[in-house]
Design a protein around this motif. Structure first.
Motif, short mmCIF file in Angstrom:
data_model
loop_
_atom_site.label_atom_id
_atom_site.label_comp_id
_atom_site.label_asym_id
_atom_site.label_seq_id
_atom_site.Cartn_x
_atom_site.Cartn_y
_atom_site.Cartn_z
N LEU A 8 0.83 -1.21 0.00
CA LEU A 8 0.00 0.00 0.00
C LEU A 8 0.87 1.26 0.00
CD1 LEU A 8 -2.78 1.31 0.22
CD2 LEU A 8 -2.60 1.11 2.72
N ILE A 9 1.91 1.28 0.82
CA ILE A 9 2.81 2.43 0.86
C ILE A 9 3.52 2.61 -0.48
CG2 ILE A 9 4.90 3.36 1.95
CD1 ILE A 9 4.04 2.08 4.54
N CYS A 10 3.92 1.50 -1.09
CA CYS A 10 4.60 1.57 -2.39
C CYS A 10 3.69 2.20 -3.45
CB CYS A 10 5.02 0.18 -2.85
SG CYS A 10 6.46 -0.47 -2.00
N SER B 190 4.89 5.63 -5.04
CA SER B 190 5.27 5.61 -6.46
C SER B 190 4.38 6.53 -7.27
CB SER B 190 5.20 4.18 -7.00
OG SER B 190 3.90 3.63 -6.81
N TYR B 191 3.08 6.60 -6.93
CA TYR B 191 2.19 7.49 -7.66
C TYR B 191 2.55 8.95 -7.40
CZ TYR B 191 -2.07 9.75 -9.30
OH TYR B 191 -2.94 10.56 -9.96
N PHE C 24 5.27 13.95 -9.05
CA PHE C 24 6.28 14.97 -8.82
C PHE C 24 7.20 15.09 -10.02
CE2 PHE C 24 10.61 16.00 -7.59
CZ PHE C 24 10.43 17.24 -6.99
N MET C 25 7.57 13.96 -10.63
CA MET C 25 8.44 14.00 -11.81
C MET C 25 7.73 14.64 -13.00
SD MET C 25 10.27 10.29 -11.56
CE MET C 25 11.02 10.56 -13.16
N LEU C 26 6.43 14.40 -13.10
CA LEU C 26 5.68 15.01 -14.19
C LEU C 26 5.69 16.53 -14.10
CD1 LEU C 26 2.53 12.69 -14.37
CD2 LEU C 26 4.25 12.99 -16.14
N ALA D 159 3.98 2.32 -14.57
CA ALA D 159 5.10 2.85 -13.78
C ALA D 159 4.89 2.57 -12.30
CB ALA D 159 5.24 4.35 -14.03
N VAL D 160 3.67 2.80 -11.79
CA VAL D 160 3.38 2.52 -10.38
C VAL D 160 3.53 1.04 -10.09
CG1 VAL D 160 1.55 2.54 -8.64
CG2 VAL D 160 1.88 4.53 -10.11
N LEU D 161 3.04 0.19 -11.00
CA LEU D 161 3.12 -1.26 -10.80
C LEU D 161 4.57 -1.74 -10.79
CD1 LEU D 161 1.54 -3.92 -10.52
CD2 LEU D 161 1.56 -4.09 -13.02
N VAL D 162 5.38 -1.22 -11.72
CA VAL D 162 6.78 -1.65 -11.82
C VAL D 162 7.56 -1.24 -10.56
CG1 VAL D 162 8.95 -1.25 -13.05
CG2 VAL D 162 6.87 -1.72 -14.33
N MET D 163 7.39 0.01 -10.09
CA MET D 163 8.12 0.46 -8.92
C MET D 163 7.66 -0.27 -7.65
SD MET D 163 8.46 4.57 -9.63
CE MET D 163 9.76 4.79 -8.43
N THR D 164 6.36 -0.58 -7.58
CA THR D 164 5.85 -1.35 -6.44
C THR D 164 6.42 -2.76 -6.44
OG1 THR D 164 3.79 -0.07 -6.41
CG2 THR D 164 3.78 -2.20 -5.30
#
Length: 464
Positions: free
Chosen positions: A119-121, A125-126, A131-133, A163-168
């Motif tokens: 959940l934290i990931c 990540s989102y 922030f990067m966007l 992107a969220v799925l990969v980083m998680t």
């Protein structure tokens, strides 16, 4: 030393554990350099407060938030989840009862920790992607590869999900790597991942130090690394490492004695032992909490100052407070830093150390502290001793924590270099290194070999 290393690799079981650990750490470092496909650049050159924030977090997150990789979040979400459950276990009754159920309770807590980590990931990540966007370019999409943008100029929602799925999944995979090191390798897996992330920054820091160094006397001028500055840095590094090692191994040994009892014609018990209490009972947690909490007000004040505008009457005070809290060389910053470290030292020690529970365990095992009756008097004595040695540990942590800020603020040395002269990174590296050496020593001693540090003062803890 080379002979002892040869012995380590001559023992098949130990060699297998060491090589497996090295291989899993290598996998971590390889994945660390695999970027997300939808990211065009990294944010390492963003500068300003954000860049300093990422540089601080990098030292103890086992990641580099300045680069959007599959392991970009590092192992920090898992550590955050573990800390949350440890704190809740002291105030939430069901979790407290679960901790007392032994191995079954521990497995259940680990399961809950993994769920909270996911959940934290997802949340981190989102937010990190958002922030990067907004971090680069006039349109706020300077870090995104144009091939992945939608018609409106933003990142397509499907790629945001990827992107969220990969980083998680990257953080979950690191959590699995740490568990494999715990089970099949040697040492604490999560701690070794963090230490690997810290030590991986050393070549870059050394290169930056050599590149900016001048082969002449500069009079310790700020921002110039001359011969005398280099000598001062070397002496300071040796002194800080010596202090960290001394306090990390330091203990207050309280004498205890077991009660005598008779069985048949034999008398048992009556032996004298000691109860070791660590001086630095809180570990690195106070510095992590204090540094994280101290960053937030400065960023908020700076953001509010930009929001109200330079024409507002609130702009100057808000901007002044923000600049003061972001200035690591200022007296106010270091004062708040030390106060927060002392507060979190006592706070974390109160959570992790229970004198009443320890007193009850001594009484149930038929052991007592000479001169103190079992029960309340023993509890009060243990609490008084822990308060005193916690003060020493907090003072030590405060000194170690502000050394990088002093080096960074007074000498103008880049924070990537100054960070290795104290603070969380150095404490973690030294603590994990000693834990790893002790685990290797246990394998060597079990096979009648001498330990790695035997004969060099190793294994002997300073007594306070």
């Amino acid at each position: 030393m080379f002979e002892k290393l040869r012995i380590i690799f001559s023992i098949p079981e130990l060699r297998k554990k060491v090589m497996l650990t090295i291989g899993l750490l290598a996998i971590y470092r390889i994945g660390f350099h695999i970027p997300l496909p939808m990211i065009a650049t990294n944010i390492g050159d963003a500068g300003g407060t954000a860049s300093e924030f990422f540089e601080k977090i990098t030292l103890f997150a086992a990641s580099d938030l300045r680069e959007a990789t599959i392991f970009g979040l590092g192992i920090m979400p898992y550590i955050s989840a573990s800390i949350i459950f440890q704190l809740l276990g002291s105030v939430y009754k069901p979790l407290e009862e679960l901790k007392k159920e032994g191995e079954a309770g521990r497995k259940k807590l680990n399961e809950y920790t993994r769920y909270l980590t996911v959940l934290i990931c997802v949340v981190q990540s989102y937010m990190y992607l958002k922030f990067m966007l907004m971090s680069g370019g006039p349109s706020g999409n300077g870090d995104i590869n144009p091939n992945f943008m939608a018609a409106d100029g933003s990142l397509f929602w499907g790629w945001q999900f990827v992107a969220v799925l990969v980083m998680t999944c990257g953080t979950v995979f690191l959590m699995w790597l740490g568990e494999q090191i715990d089970e099949h390798g040697i040492g604490n897996g999560i701690s070794l991942l963090i230490m690997a992330g810290i030590l991986a920054q050393m070549p870059k820091a050394l290169y930056e130090l050599v590149r900016n160094m001048k082969t002449e006397l500069t009079g310790l001028s700020r921002g110039q690394i001359g011969i005398e500055t280099l000598v001062l840095l070397v002496v300071l590094f040796v002194g800080v490492v010596f202090g960290v090692v001394f306090i990390t191994l330091g203990q207050r040994k309280i004498p205890t004695q077991s009660a005598k009892f008779t069985r048949g014609r034999r008398v048992y018990g009556g032996t004298r032992q000691h109860l070791p209490l660590r001086i630095n009972q809180a570990g690195v947690m106070p510095i992590i909490f204090a540094s994280s909490l101290l960053i937030i007000p400065g960023m908020l004040m700076g953001g509010l100052a930009s929001f109200v505008g330079s024409e507002s009457a609130l702009f100057k005070p808000l901007n002044l407070i923000g600049l003061t809290l972001n200035d690591q060389g200022s007296f106010v910053f270091n004062l708040f830093y030390v106060v927060l470290i002392f507060f979190f030292c006592y706070f974390w020690t109160a959570i992790t150390f229970n004198p009443k529970e320890m007193s009850d365990n001594l009484r149930d095992s038929g052991t007592f502290i000479p001169g103190y009756r079992p029960g309340k008097r023993t509890t009060d004595y243990l609490e008084k001793v822990m308060v005193r040695i916690t003060y020493v540990g907090a003072a030590f942590l405060s000194i170690v924590a502000i050394v990088p800020t002093i080096v960074y603020g007074s000498l103008g040395v880049p924070y990537s270099i100054a960070g290795f002269y104290g603070g969380t990174g150095l404490l973690i590296a030294v603590s994990v290194a000693f834990d790893l050496v002790q685990k290797i020593d246990s394998h060597l001693v079990m096979r009648n070999y001498r330990g790695l540090l035997e004969g060099a003062g190793g294994g002997v803890s300073p007594v306070v």
